[in-house]
Scaffold this active site. Structure first.
Site, PDB file in Angstrom:
ATOM      1  CG  HIS A   9      -0.157   0.029   2.530  1.00  0.00           C
ATOM      2  ND1 HIS A   9       0.424   1.158   3.058  1.00  0.00           N
ATOM      3  CD2 HIS A   9       0.125  -0.972   3.393  1.00  0.00           C
ATOM      4  CE1 HIS A   9       1.014   0.871   4.197  1.00  0.00           C
ATOM      5  NE2 HIS A   9       0.867  -0.424   4.427  1.00  0.00           N
ATOM      6  NE  ARG A  60      -1.284  -0.228   6.969  1.00  0.00           N
ATOM      7  CZ  ARG A  60      -1.771  -0.829   8.040  1.00  0.00           C
ATOM      8  NH1 ARG A  60      -2.936  -0.436   8.553  1.00  0.00           N
ATOM      9  NH2 ARG A  60      -1.113  -1.824   8.631  1.00  0.00           N
ATOM     10  CD  GLU A  87       2.676  -5.143   8.036  1.00  0.00           C
ATOM     11  OE1 GLU A  87       2.878  -6.334   7.703  1.00  0.00           O
ATOM     12  OE2 GLU A  87       3.361  -4.199   7.624  1.00  0.00           O
ATOM     13  CG  HIS A 182      -0.602  -4.602   5.000  1.00  0.00           C
ATOM     14  ND1 HIS A 182      -1.021  -3.354   5.401  1.00  0.00           N
ATOM     15  CD2 HIS A 182      -1.732  -5.302   4.698  1.00  0.00           C
ATOM     16  CE1 HIS A 182      -2.337  -3.309   5.355  1.00  0.00           C
ATOM     17  NE2 HIS A 182      -2.794  -4.467   4.937  1.00  0.00           N
TER      18      HIS A 182
END
Length: 228
Positions: A9, A60, A87, A182
């Protein structure tokens, strides 16, 4: 040749302020939005016709994906969101400034928490309001699968079922796949795809908003890797 594109991202508010983010749902900042647009433009110029897209449950990554899909004129593309692409969970470090944390615990310890393969950060307690089972988006996930903190090794163990059960069949069917996730969930996936050692993965770093393109044969051999 089938295409697999991995994209971290764009920059988030906490990336900019140097904080441990993990599963905290922090959005893109203005630079992150620009990075997502730039990634989409590069992918459009590369002429990749995606068949399906995957992302995490964190905004995100979701917002980066949506910007890329719009920029590449793939708004119609099927997209699947999964917690397995979240993440790495940084436990009780989440929200802390990395520099301040290094001053408290020492640079060596913080570097081990951040970059090593099997070192686990300090865990959240079960009753911590930040524990994922308090969040509605994880209500349909077995609580025993939800982490209170993860090493990269644990992140890979979480990502692998998604890779084997979901992505691999798409690649075997010659479908071009886009994964927007991520730094550490993708780093774990790259470790598996490229068979990187536990030691060497410590040196692997993914820049925000930079697409990684794999040309993959029908038997899942990487023929070429390109960074846009």
């Amino acid at each position: 040749m089938t295409k697999l594109v991995l994209l971290r991202h764009g920059q988030s508010e906490w990336n900019l302020s140097n904080r441990f983010t993990g599963w905290s749902d922090v959005d893109l900042n203005s630079q992150g939005v620009q990075e997502a647009h730039a990634a989409g433009q590069k992918l459009a110029a590369a002429g990749i016709d995606f068949d399906i897209a995957y992302t995490s449950l964190l905004k995100r990554a979701i917002n980066t994906l949506h910007i890329v899909l719009k920029t590449t004129a793939h708004e119609w593309l099927p997209e699947v969101k999964t917690w397995r692409l979240n993440e790495r969970h940084y436990g009780s470090l989440q929200g802390l400034n990395k520099t301040t944390t290094a001053e408290k615990y020492g640079t060596t310890q913080v570097q081990a928490w951040r970059r090593s393969y099997d070192v686990v950060p300090p865990l959240l307690t079960y009753d911590d309001p930040r524990a994922p089972w308090h969040d509605r988006r994880y209500y349909d996930v077995d609580p025993q699968l939800l982490p209170l903190g993860e090493s990269l090794k644990m992140t890979l163990q979480r990502v692998l079922p998604f890779w084997s059960d979901v992505v691999v069949p798409q690649l075997r069917n010659n479908h071009n796949v886009l994964i927007v996730a991520h730094g550490n969930s993708l780093r774990a996936l790259i470790k598996h795809i490229e068979n990187i050692s536990d030691e060497d993965i410590m040196q692997v770093e993914l820049q925000t908003g930079v697409p990684v393109i794999y040309d993959i044969t029908p038997d899942l051999v990487v023929n070429r890797k390109t960074l846009l």
